[in-house]
Design a protein around this motif. Sequence first.
Motif, PDB file in Angstrom:
ATOM      1  N   GLN A  75       2.174  36.038  20.747  1.00 28.38           N
ATOM      2  CA  GLN A  75       2.370  35.388  22.062  1.00 28.38           C
ATOM      3  C   GLN A  75       3.801  35.500  22.539  1.00 28.38           C
ATOM      4  O   GLN A  75       4.101  36.066  23.582  1.00 28.38           O
ATOM      5  N   LEU A  76       4.705  34.935  21.732  1.00 28.01           N
ATOM      6  CA  LEU A  76       6.124  34.916  22.125  1.00 28.01           C
ATOM      7  C   LEU A  76       6.687  36.340  22.175  1.00 28.01           C
ATOM      8  O   LEU A  76       7.690  36.602  22.828  1.00 28.01           O
ATOM      9  N   SER A  77       6.027  37.247  21.452  1.00 24.94           N
ATOM     10  CA  SER A  77       6.510  38.635  21.373  1.00 24.94           C
ATOM     11  C   SER A  77       6.197  39.458  22.615  1.00 24.94           C
ATOM     12  O   SER A  77       6.644  40.588  22.733  1.00 24.94           O
ATOM     13  N   GLU A  78       5.400  38.883  23.524  1.00 27.90           N
ATOM     14  CA  GLU A  78       4.930  39.675  24.666  1.00 27.90           C
ATOM     15  C   GLU A  78       6.015  39.896  25.723  1.00 27.90           C
ATOM     16  O   GLU A  78       6.121  40.961  26.303  1.00 27.90           O
ATOM     17  N   ASN A  79       6.804  38.858  25.980  1.00 27.10           N
ATOM     18  CA  ASN A  79       7.745  38.897  27.112  1.00 27.10           C
ATOM     19  C   ASN A  79       9.106  39.479  26.654  1.00 27.10           C
ATOM     20  O   ASN A  79       9.272  39.891  25.509  1.00 27.10           O
ATOM     21  N   GLY A 129      26.120  49.484  35.047  1.00 24.12           N
ATOM     22  CA  GLY A 129      25.155  49.150  33.993  1.00 24.12           C
ATOM     23  C   GLY A 129      23.732  49.275  34.510  1.00 24.12           C
ATOM     24  O   GLY A 129      23.505  49.499  35.706  1.00 24.12           O
ATOM     25  N   LYS A 130      22.770  49.163  33.603  1.00 21.42           N
ATOM     26  CA  LYS A 130      21.362  49.226  34.005  1.00 21.42           C
ATOM     27  C   LYS A 130      20.628  48.064  33.334  1.00 21.42           C
ATOM     28  O   LYS A 130      20.738  47.876  32.117  1.00 21.42           O
ATOM     29  N   VAL A 131      19.920  47.285  34.155  1.00 23.58           N
ATOM     30  CA  VAL A 131      19.240  46.106  33.602  1.00 23.58           C
ATOM     31  C   VAL A 131      17.888  46.525  33.022  1.00 23.58           C
ATOM     32  O   VAL A 131      17.069  47.103  33.725  1.00 23.58           O
ATOM     33  N   ASP A 132      17.700  46.242  31.740  1.00 25.29           N
ATOM     34  CA  ASP A 132      16.386  46.463  31.122  1.00 25.29           C
ATOM     35  C   ASP A 132      15.481  45.314  31.571  1.00 25.29           C
ATOM     36  O   ASP A 132      14.388  45.528  32.076  1.00 25.29           O
ATOM     37  N   TYR A 133      15.963  44.076  31.400  1.00 25.83           N
ATOM     38  CA  TYR A 133      15.261  42.931  31.988  1.00 25.83           C
ATOM     39  C   TYR A 133      16.244  41.780  32.158  1.00 25.83           C
ATOM     40  O   TYR A 133      17.261  41.700  31.454  1.00 25.83           O
ATOM     41  N   ILE A 134      15.930  40.942  33.119  1.00 28.92           N
ATOM     42  CA  ILE A 134      16.605  39.643  33.254  1.00 28.92           C
ATOM     43  C   ILE A 134      15.487  38.669  33.577  1.00 28.92           C
ATOM     44  O   ILE A 134      14.737  38.886  34.516  1.00 28.92           O
ATOM     45  N   GLU A 135      15.334  37.640  32.751  1.00 34.49           N
ATOM     46  CA  GLU A 135      14.239  36.696  32.979  1.00 34.49           C
ATOM     47  C   GLU A 135      14.731  35.267  32.793  1.00 34.49           C
ATOM     48  O   GLU A 135      15.639  35.001  31.996  1.00 34.49           O
ATOM     49  N   GLY A 186      10.039  42.252  24.021  1.00 35.49           N
ATOM     50  CA  GLY A 186       8.735  42.771  23.610  1.00 35.49           C
ATOM     51  C   GLY A 186       8.145  43.749  24.611  1.00 35.49           C
ATOM     52  O   GLY A 186       7.334  44.596  24.254  1.00 35.49           O
ATOM     53  N   LYS A 187       8.551  43.602  25.886  1.00 38.73           N
ATOM     54  CA  LYS A 187       7.975  44.477  26.919  1.00 38.73           C
ATOM     55  C   LYS A 187       8.454  45.913  26.776  1.00 38.73           C
ATOM     56  O   LYS A 187       7.680  46.845  26.978  1.00 38.73           O
ATOM     57  N   THR A 188       9.730  46.068  26.461  1.00 37.39           N
ATOM     58  CA  THR A 188      10.256  47.445  26.402  1.00 37.39           C
ATOM     59  C   THR A 188      10.445  47.937  24.968  1.00 37.39           C
ATOM     60  O   THR A 188      10.667  49.117  24.749  1.00 37.39           O
ATOM     61  N   ARG A 189      10.379  47.028  23.991  1.00 38.36           N
ATOM     62  CA  ARG A 189      10.521  47.466  22.600  1.00 38.36           C
ATOM     63  C   ARG A 189       9.197  47.205  21.876  1.00 38.36           C
ATOM     64  O   ARG A 189       9.089  46.301  21.032  1.00 38.36           O
ATOM     65  N   LYS A 201      21.987  34.228  19.371  1.00 37.59           N
ATOM     66  CA  LYS A 201      22.199  35.507  20.077  1.00 37.59           C
ATOM     67  C   LYS A 201      20.866  36.249  20.268  1.00 37.59           C
ATOM     68  O   LYS A 201      20.603  36.819  21.307  1.00 37.59           O
ATOM     69  N   ASP A 202      20.028  36.231  19.226  1.00 36.34           N
ATOM     70  CA  ASP A 202      18.703  36.857  19.302  1.00 36.34           C
ATOM     71  C   ASP A 202      17.676  35.747  19.504  1.00 36.34           C
ATOM     72  O   ASP A 202      16.888  35.431  18.604  1.00 36.34           O
ATOM     73  N   ALA A 203      17.710  35.150  20.700  1.00 36.28           N
ATOM     74  CA  ALA A 203      16.939  33.923  20.945  1.00 36.28           C
ATOM     75  C   ALA A 203      15.433  34.141  20.748  1.00 36.28           C
ATOM     76  O   ALA A 203      14.762  33.310  20.135  1.00 36.28           O
ATOM     77  N   GLN A 204      14.920  35.258  21.259  1.00 36.46           N
ATOM     78  CA  GLN A 204      13.478  35.504  21.141  1.00 36.46           C
ATOM     79  C   GLN A 204      13.092  35.705  19.680  1.00 36.46           C
ATOM     80  O   GLN A 204      12.098  35.157  19.203  1.00 36.46           O
ATOM     81  N   GLN A 205      13.921  36.460  18.967  1.00 35.12           N
ATOM     82  CA  GLN A 205      13.675  36.685  17.535  1.00 35.12           C
ATOM     83  C   GLN A 205      13.625  35.348  16.792  1.00 35.12           C
ATOM     84  O   GLN A 205      12.735  35.111  15.965  1.00 35.12           O
ATOM     85  N   ALA A 206      14.587  34.473  17.101  1.00 32.92           N
ATOM     86  CA  ALA A 206      14.657  33.179  16.407  1.00 32.92           C
ATOM     87  C   ALA A 206      13.381  32.375  16.659  1.00 32.92           C
ATOM     88  O   ALA A 206      12.809  31.793  15.732  1.00 32.92           O
TER      89      ALA A 206
END
Length: 291
Positions: free
Chosen positions: A111-115, A237-243, A118-121, A149-154
């Motif tokens: 679930q948490l891995s989707e956004n 720069g190029k934004v991969d995502y900003i959410e 997770g979208k580009t990796r 720093k790796d908030a989603q990973q945590a």
Amino acid sequence: MKIISTISEMQNASQEARMAGLRIAVVPTMGCLHEGHISLIEKAKQLANFVIVTIFVNPTQFGENEDFSTYPRTFDRDCQICKDLTVDVIFAPQDNEMYHSDASTWVEEIQLSENLCGKTRKGHFRGVTTVVAKLFNATMPHKAIFGQKDAQQALIIKRMIRDLNFPVEMIIAPTIRENDGLAMSSRNKYLSEKERKTAPIINQLLIEIEEKLLNEQAISVESLKEYFTSSITAVGGKVDYIEIVDANNLKNITDKQLDDITNTEILIATAVYMNTTRLIDNQLILHNDVS
Ligand code: AMP
């Protein structure tokens, strides 16, 4: 300080530490240690009396076109840093110690891995949860320290610990930054001098968005994202995502939710390419405790 490279020797060392009544904390890393990692190790030292640092550049969390082969490896220097910090064990297995050639079992959070990342990796977090589960089984810790720093990973690892009943207490430590605000990262080494000078804009913009969220009325998520993207593009720069997401479930925040954010913990998370270097950063808005 012991340097251990096999899982069985690591398990024996942890078993012995446990029998001796010691409390084990593990700090999983991919090496190329910097002040961010050091802060986690120092936290581990405060919370436990047997500290293990794992150093393993995990192949399964890198995509095909990612930087696995070029990821900076500075093992001797890392060992010296750990020694100076009086770490008890470095666990540094080779790839074939961690993964059998016919390994066919994964640990996956869905679930948490989707956004966000997770979208580009695709497959990245499956690699992360699998290796962290394996590192827990090898090091048998009471506590594990990860960085904000790796908030989603945590968040994903916290979910994995809960869902799979790992007897491990997770501690999330704050992001350590350079003086100009750039989040410390092993990948900062890839930046050219010019890119390094530009990169702090990522953190500056996240703080600006946080201030706008907290202080401005009738603001839209899209306008904040556009502001971020155009500002990053303007400096090359190029934004991969900003959410802008709910910090507890990583679901996108709606404009309606922005009308009253006093009860929502918000995470502003981004990944930005500076040339080919992908940098991630985030800003967490915890009400009454903004960090
Ligand atoms: P890595 O070696 O990049 O896989 O990171 C290992 C651990 O260090 C992870 O828990 C990261 O979140 C954490 N970490 C990396 N950079 C920082 C930082 N600047 N501040 C705090 N923790 C960090």
